[in-house]
Design a protein around this motif. Structure first.
Motif, PDB file in Angstrom:
ATOM      1  N   PRO A 158       5.486  12.452  -0.157  1.00 32.66           N
ATOM      2  CA  PRO A 158       6.171  11.736  -1.216  1.00 32.66           C
ATOM      3  C   PRO A 158       5.241  11.305  -2.338  1.00 32.66           C
ATOM      4  CG  PRO A 158       5.882  10.332   0.702  1.00 32.66           C
ATOM      5  CD  PRO A 158       5.476  11.699   1.116  1.00 32.66           C
ATOM      6  N   ASP A 159       3.901  11.355  -2.130  1.00 33.97           N
ATOM      7  CA  ASP A 159       2.989  10.886  -3.163  1.00 33.97           C
ATOM      8  C   ASP A 159       3.213  11.581  -4.495  1.00 33.97           C
ATOM      9  OD1 ASP A 159       1.909   9.373  -1.255  1.00 33.97           O
ATOM     10  OD2 ASP A 159      -0.131  10.138  -1.419  1.00 33.97           O
ATOM     11  N   GLU A 209       0.829  -1.203   0.000  1.00 35.57           N
ATOM     12  CA  GLU A 209       0.000   0.000   0.000  1.00 35.57           C
ATOM     13  C   GLU A 209       0.866   1.256   0.000  1.00 35.57           C
ATOM     14  OE1 GLU A 209      -3.904  -1.632   2.420  1.00 35.57           O
ATOM     15  OE2 GLU A 209      -2.131  -1.022   3.549  1.00 35.57           O
ATOM     16  N   LEU A 210       1.946   1.217   0.766  1.00 39.87           N
ATOM     17  CA  LEU A 210       2.866   2.357   0.775  1.00 39.87           C
ATOM     18  C   LEU A 210       3.504   2.549  -0.593  1.00 39.87           C
ATOM     19  CD1 LEU A 210       4.582   1.720   4.223  1.00 39.87           C
ATOM     20  CD2 LEU A 210       3.154   3.685   3.651  1.00 39.87           C
ATOM     21  N   ASP A 211       3.936   1.451  -1.207  1.00 38.20           N
ATOM     22  CA  ASP A 211       4.562   1.532  -2.523  1.00 38.20           C
ATOM     23  C   ASP A 211       3.558   1.926  -3.592  1.00 38.20           C
ATOM     24  OD1 ASP A 211       6.908   0.757  -1.349  1.00 38.20           O
ATOM     25  OD2 ASP A 211       6.747  -1.356  -1.954  1.00 38.20           O
ATOM     26  N   GLY A 212       2.347   1.371  -3.493  1.00 40.80           N
ATOM     27  CA  GLY A 212       1.351   1.608  -4.521  1.00 40.80           C
ATOM     28  C   GLY A 212       0.891   3.044  -4.607  1.00 40.80           C
ATOM     29  N   LYS A 213       0.771   3.721  -3.450  1.00 44.24           N
ATOM     30  CA  LYS A 213       0.247   5.083  -3.506  1.00 44.24           C
ATOM     31  C   LYS A 213       1.273   6.067  -4.071  1.00 44.24           C
ATOM     32  CE  LYS A 213       1.338   6.822   1.168  1.00 44.24           C
ATOM     33  NZ  LYS A 213       0.751   7.538   2.307  1.00 44.24           N
ATOM     34  N   HIS A 214       2.516   5.642  -4.246  1.00 40.54           N
ATOM     35  CA  HIS A 214       3.535   6.502  -4.836  1.00 40.54           C
ATOM     36  C   HIS A 214       3.656   6.302  -6.345  1.00 40.54           C
ATOM     37  CE1 HIS A 214       5.725   6.502  -0.667  1.00 40.54           C
ATOM     38  NE2 HIS A 214       4.583   7.142  -0.663  1.00 40.54           N
ATOM     39  N   SER A 215       2.954   5.323  -6.901  1.00 42.86           N
ATOM     40  CA  SER A 215       3.135   5.011  -8.311  1.00 42.86           C
ATOM     41  C   SER A 215       2.485   6.062  -9.201  1.00 42.86           C
ATOM     42  CB  SER A 215       2.565   3.629  -8.625  1.00 42.86           C
ATOM     43  OG  SER A 215       1.161   3.663  -8.621  1.00 42.86           O
ATOM     44  N   PHE A 216       3.009   6.189 -10.391  1.00 44.97           N
ATOM     45  CA  PHE A 216       2.512   7.181 -11.350  1.00 44.97           C
ATOM     46  C   PHE A 216       1.052   6.905 -11.717  1.00 44.97           C
ATOM     47  CE2 PHE A 216       1.989   8.686 -15.749  1.00 44.97           C
ATOM     48  CZ  PHE A 216       2.311  10.031 -15.576  1.00 44.97           C
ATOM     49  N   SER A 217       0.736   5.646 -12.014  1.00 43.56           N
ATOM     50  CA  SER A 217      -0.630   5.315 -12.421  1.00 43.56           C
ATOM     51  C   SER A 217      -1.613   5.535 -11.285  1.00 43.56           C
ATOM     52  CB  SER A 217      -0.698   3.860 -12.901  1.00 43.56           C
ATOM     53  OG  SER A 217      -0.275   2.979 -11.884  1.00 43.56           O
ATOM     54  N   ASN A 218      -1.210   5.192 -10.055  1.00 39.58           N
ATOM     55  CA  ASN A 218      -2.081   5.391  -8.910  1.00 39.58           C
ATOM     56  C   ASN A 218      -2.322   6.874  -8.668  1.00 39.58           C
ATOM     57  OD1 ASN A 218      -2.310   5.747  -5.681  1.00 39.58           O
ATOM     58  ND2 ASN A 218      -3.217   3.794  -6.296  1.00 39.58           N
ATOM     59  N   LEU A 219      -1.305   7.684  -8.878  1.00 36.51           N
ATOM     60  CA  LEU A 219      -1.443   9.126  -8.692  1.00 36.51           C
ATOM     61  C   LEU A 219      -2.456   9.703  -9.662  1.00 36.51           C
ATOM     62  CD1 LEU A 219      -0.471  11.709  -7.303  1.00 36.51           C
ATOM     63  CD2 LEU A 219       1.304  11.876  -9.035  1.00 36.51           C
TER      64      LEU A 219
END
Length: 440
Positions: A329-330, A279-289
């Motif tokens: 960091p998001d 979840e921490l890694d996923g919320k930083h991803s470009f697509s998730n953003l």
């Protein structure tokens, strides 16, 4: 033979899982309303009535704009053994749509063949609390005064949510009554559960910003579920880093609205759970953003076809990130294929970037934040390590004569101490100060 044994084992495994789930529900103060339960007949009427009412809503699309008459509407459906009344149906349907709650999905949850769950807590409220089997929606019985209060202030409530679509106020999704011949009419309201999904939540708080009577003994017996209170939270903080200012400001906006309604004694429901690494890694991803930004901008779009221009982050528009969205960091880097590169300002669905400033102004004007990619997103705020569930509830207590007399009595009984029954202005100010003091 082997196949039959495998099917028998599979059935046994399912039964074990089901009984394990039921045991866990009992530990949380949730009890399945089965045929032996005192509320079984009532909840069956609720489910059947809601199914019919929502099917009518699905079959009859609402207007593009709501009128004053829609807020006054009452629709009665006559069933074999009772009557079901729906109040301001199109208004609540509009609110559900703004939250991206599909009507068919909503109907399935409320009228599922699975039993409702009764929620037992240490609350002083005389109301009965129910949860849909998937625990996504809360149903609560209301008295006639509370129903009149909500309906008389429904337009103001909707205006507030339109102005601040990421408000922390609980979302009321439907208001109904059931009349069985020769019995008292029962009113109930449907709400979006603040604590959804709750699989990993183990501690819940009900905060009012005062001290008198605001302690729950975690080790006490009685109610299976413990809703802890203000004094239980002392020494703890809501850790949001740069997002803390958004929370404090939104609570001030919401309580200013409640103060204008002359109400007090509302609470902020609070719970948290650890964020897993994915979840921490996923919320930083470009697509998730991109998904989260689109969700944040389109939360209150009137139609599904509307796709507002969405400024992303970086470049000259980085002030959106630092001032309003996450300031964390998001928005700095993408951990996917764009890793190591800042995300440049761009627009979704429009070829031009000329409207970026207007979009940013609109984002600020409505005090939006970058919502998580989550069904219950308006009540979920992710901190650096914890996911918080936050919502303001119980907004029906008016500061009338009864509460003024209670204020006088408590002033004599608890001189110099902070108790809940105070004027709406004092209550709001103290409530906001508690959030400010306990958020960082």
């Amino acid at each position: 033979m082997a196949k039959r044994n495998g099917q028998r084992c599979s059935g046994t495994t399912r039964r074990r899982r089901w009984w394990g789930l039921r045991r866990r529900w009992r530990m949380l103060g949730l009890f399945e309303i089965n045929q032996e339960h005192e509320f079984y007949s009532f909840t069956c009427l609720m489910k059947a009535g809601l199914h019919a009412a929502l099917q009518t809503s699905i079959d009859t699309p609402g207007p593009d704009e709501l009128s004053a008459e829609h807020y006054k509407s009452e629709q009665t459906q006559v069933h074999k053994d009772y009557e079901m009344q729906t109040f301001a149906g199109l208004v609540f349907s509009s609110l559900r749509h703004s939250l991206d709650i599909n009507e068919e999905e909503y109907k399935r949850s409320l009228s599922s063949d699975c039993c409702y769950l009764q929620f037992m807590s240490n609350s002083k409220s005389k109301a009965d609390f129910f949860l849909t089997n998937d625990k996504r929606f809360f149903l609560k019985t209301q008295n006639k005064r509370e129903v009149k209060f909500l309906l008389s202030n429904l337009m103001a409530y909707m205006d507030h949510l339109e102005k601040y679509p990421h408000s922390l106020l609980v979302r009321f999704l439907g208001l109904h009554s059931i009349q069985v011949p020769n019995e008292t009419k029962k009113y109930f309201i449907v709400m979006q559960s603040v604590f959804y999904p709750d699989e990993r939540i183990d501690t819940r708080y009900d905060i009012k910003g005062c001290e008198v009577g605001r302690w729950t003994d975690p080790a006490s017996t009685g109610s299976p579920v413990k809703i802890l209170k203000d004094n239980n939270f002392e020494g703890k903080h809501i850790i949001l880093d740069q997002k803390s200012s958004w929370l404090v400001d939104q609570v001030e906006l919401d309580t200013a609205f409640l103060r204008s309604l002359n109400v007090l004694d509302y609470s902020i429901l609070l719970a948290h759970q650890p964020l897993h690494k994915d979840e921490l890694d996923g919320k930083h991803s470009f697509s998730n953003l991109i998904v989260r930004t689109e969700k944040s901008m389109a939360q209150d779009s009137p139609t599904e076809e509307d796709h507002p221009t969405i400024p992303l982050l970086g470049g000259d528009s980085s002030r959106l990130a630092s001032d309003t969205i996450d300031s964390g960091p998001d928005h700095v880097q993408d951990t996917g294929e764009h890793s190591g590169h800042s995300i440049h300002c761009q627009e979704i669905n429009l070829p031009s970037v000329n409207s970026t400033d207007a979009e940013l102004q609109e984002f600020h004007a409505h005090h939006r934040r970058l919502l998580p990619n989550f069904k219950n997103s308006v009540h979920v705020i992710d901190g650096p390590e914890l996911r918080y569930f936050v919502g303001i509830v119980d907004i029906f207590t008016v500061y009338g004569l009864k509460k003024r007399l209670e204020n006088l009595w408590k002033s004599l009984r608890f001189p110099g101490r902070a108790f809940s029954t105070v004027s709406p202005a004092t209550y709001s100010q103290r409530f906001c100060q508690w959030v400010k003091d306990h958020t960082k």
